[in-house]
Enzyme design. Structure first.
Site, PDB file in Angstrom:
ATOM      1  N   ARG A 108     -46.197   8.657 -12.044  1.00 61.42           N
ATOM      2  CA  ARG A 108     -46.147   8.368 -13.483  1.00 61.42           C
ATOM      3  C   ARG A 108     -47.614   8.280 -13.903  1.00 61.42           C
ATOM      4  O   ARG A 108     -48.288   7.324 -13.566  1.00 61.42           O
ATOM      5  CB  ARG A 108     -45.405   7.063 -13.746  1.00 61.42           C
ATOM      6  N   PRO A 109     -48.115   9.271 -14.631  1.00 63.57           N
ATOM      7  CA  PRO A 109     -49.557   9.489 -14.774  1.00 63.57           C
ATOM      8  C   PRO A 109     -50.320   8.537 -15.697  1.00 63.57           C
ATOM      9  O   PRO A 109     -50.893   8.936 -16.709  1.00 63.57           O
ATOM     10  CB  PRO A 109     -49.632  10.925 -15.288  1.00 63.57           C
ATOM     11  N   CYS A 110     -50.406   7.283 -15.319  1.00 62.52           N
ATOM     12  CA  CYS A 110     -51.169   6.322 -16.111  1.00 62.52           C
ATOM     13  C   CYS A 110     -52.670   6.617 -16.059  1.00 62.52           C
ATOM     14  O   CYS A 110     -53.422   6.157 -16.918  1.00 62.52           O
ATOM     15  CB  CYS A 110     -50.872   4.900 -15.673  1.00 62.52           C
ATOM     16  N   HIS A 111     -53.085   7.419 -15.082  1.00 65.56           N
ATOM     17  CA  HIS A 111     -54.504   7.775 -14.988  1.00 65.56           C
ATOM     18  C   HIS A 111     -54.945   8.649 -16.162  1.00 65.56           C
ATOM     19  O   HIS A 111     -56.134   8.789 -16.406  1.00 65.56           O
ATOM     20  CB  HIS A 111     -54.790   8.487 -13.654  1.00 65.56           C
ATOM     21  N   ARG A 112     -54.016   9.207 -16.914  1.00 64.56           N
ATOM     22  CA  ARG A 112     -54.343  10.077 -18.041  1.00 64.56           C
ATOM     23  C   ARG A 112     -54.629   9.305 -19.327  1.00 64.56           C
ATOM     24  O   ARG A 112     -54.854   9.902 -20.375  1.00 64.56           O
ATOM     25  CB  ARG A 112     -53.214  11.083 -18.271  1.00 64.56           C
TER      26      ARG A 112
END
Length: 172
Positions: free
Chosen positions: A135-139
């Site tokens: 789940r791309p929270c790094h984006r």
């Protein structure tokens, strides 16, 4: 392995050791509950009674490997619903951020109907994301373009963003 048993696996990757935790679903496929990186703030630790079952995570490990090799832009992994209703809204918004792009915390707040002072609540919800990388929270970055907050450290966030900005065409 019996259905609904809590299982885990540890795999190595370019960001370090990853702890995968899940349950065996009705169809024998792992339903992912957590993906933590070693040293992550709020990361999961193996609990008594959990069973190490590396084979159960082969499909997930393969998808992660393809992502880190630049051959995959997203994941097809069943995962367990968790969190509050607000957290789930924020996490769904994270899942909509396209590969190789970034958005600000304020943009996520506006998307979930929590702009203004709600940006801090959005940041807190993002910080509690149990599925790092998947789940791309790094984006999600600061409004000024700066890197802000990542439970596994800003160096890892930068590495993920660099991976995604430098990769060619990806397969979903």
């Amino acid at each position: 392995m019996r259905t609904n048993a809590m299982v885990y696996s540890r795999i190595d990757g370019p960001l370090g050791a990853m702890l995968l935790v899940g349950r065996i679903g009705d169809e024998g496929r792992v339903v992912l509950r957590s993906l933590s990186l070693e040293g992550q703030k709020g990361g999961v630790a193996v609990e008594e009674g959990w069973v190490r079952e590396d084979a159960a995570f082969e499909e997930i490990a393969g998808q992660l490997g393809a992502y880190f090799d630049g051959r995959r832009a997203g994941f097809d992994i069943p995962y367990e619903e968790s969190g509050t209703e607000f957290q789930r809204r924020v996490w769904r918004a994270l899942e909509e951020i396209p590969y190789g792009t970034t958005v600000s915390y304020g943009e996520i707040a506006a998307q979930v109907g929590s702009s203004g002072a709600g940006v801090r609540a959005v940041g807190t919800a993002i910080g509690r994301n149990p599925l790092l990388v998947v789940r791309p929270c790094h984006r999600v970055i600061g409004a000024d373009g700066s890197l802000r907050g990542y439970a596994a450290g800003l160096d890892r966030k930068r590495a993920l963003l660099d991976l995604e900005s430098g990769a060619g065409e990806q397969q979903p």
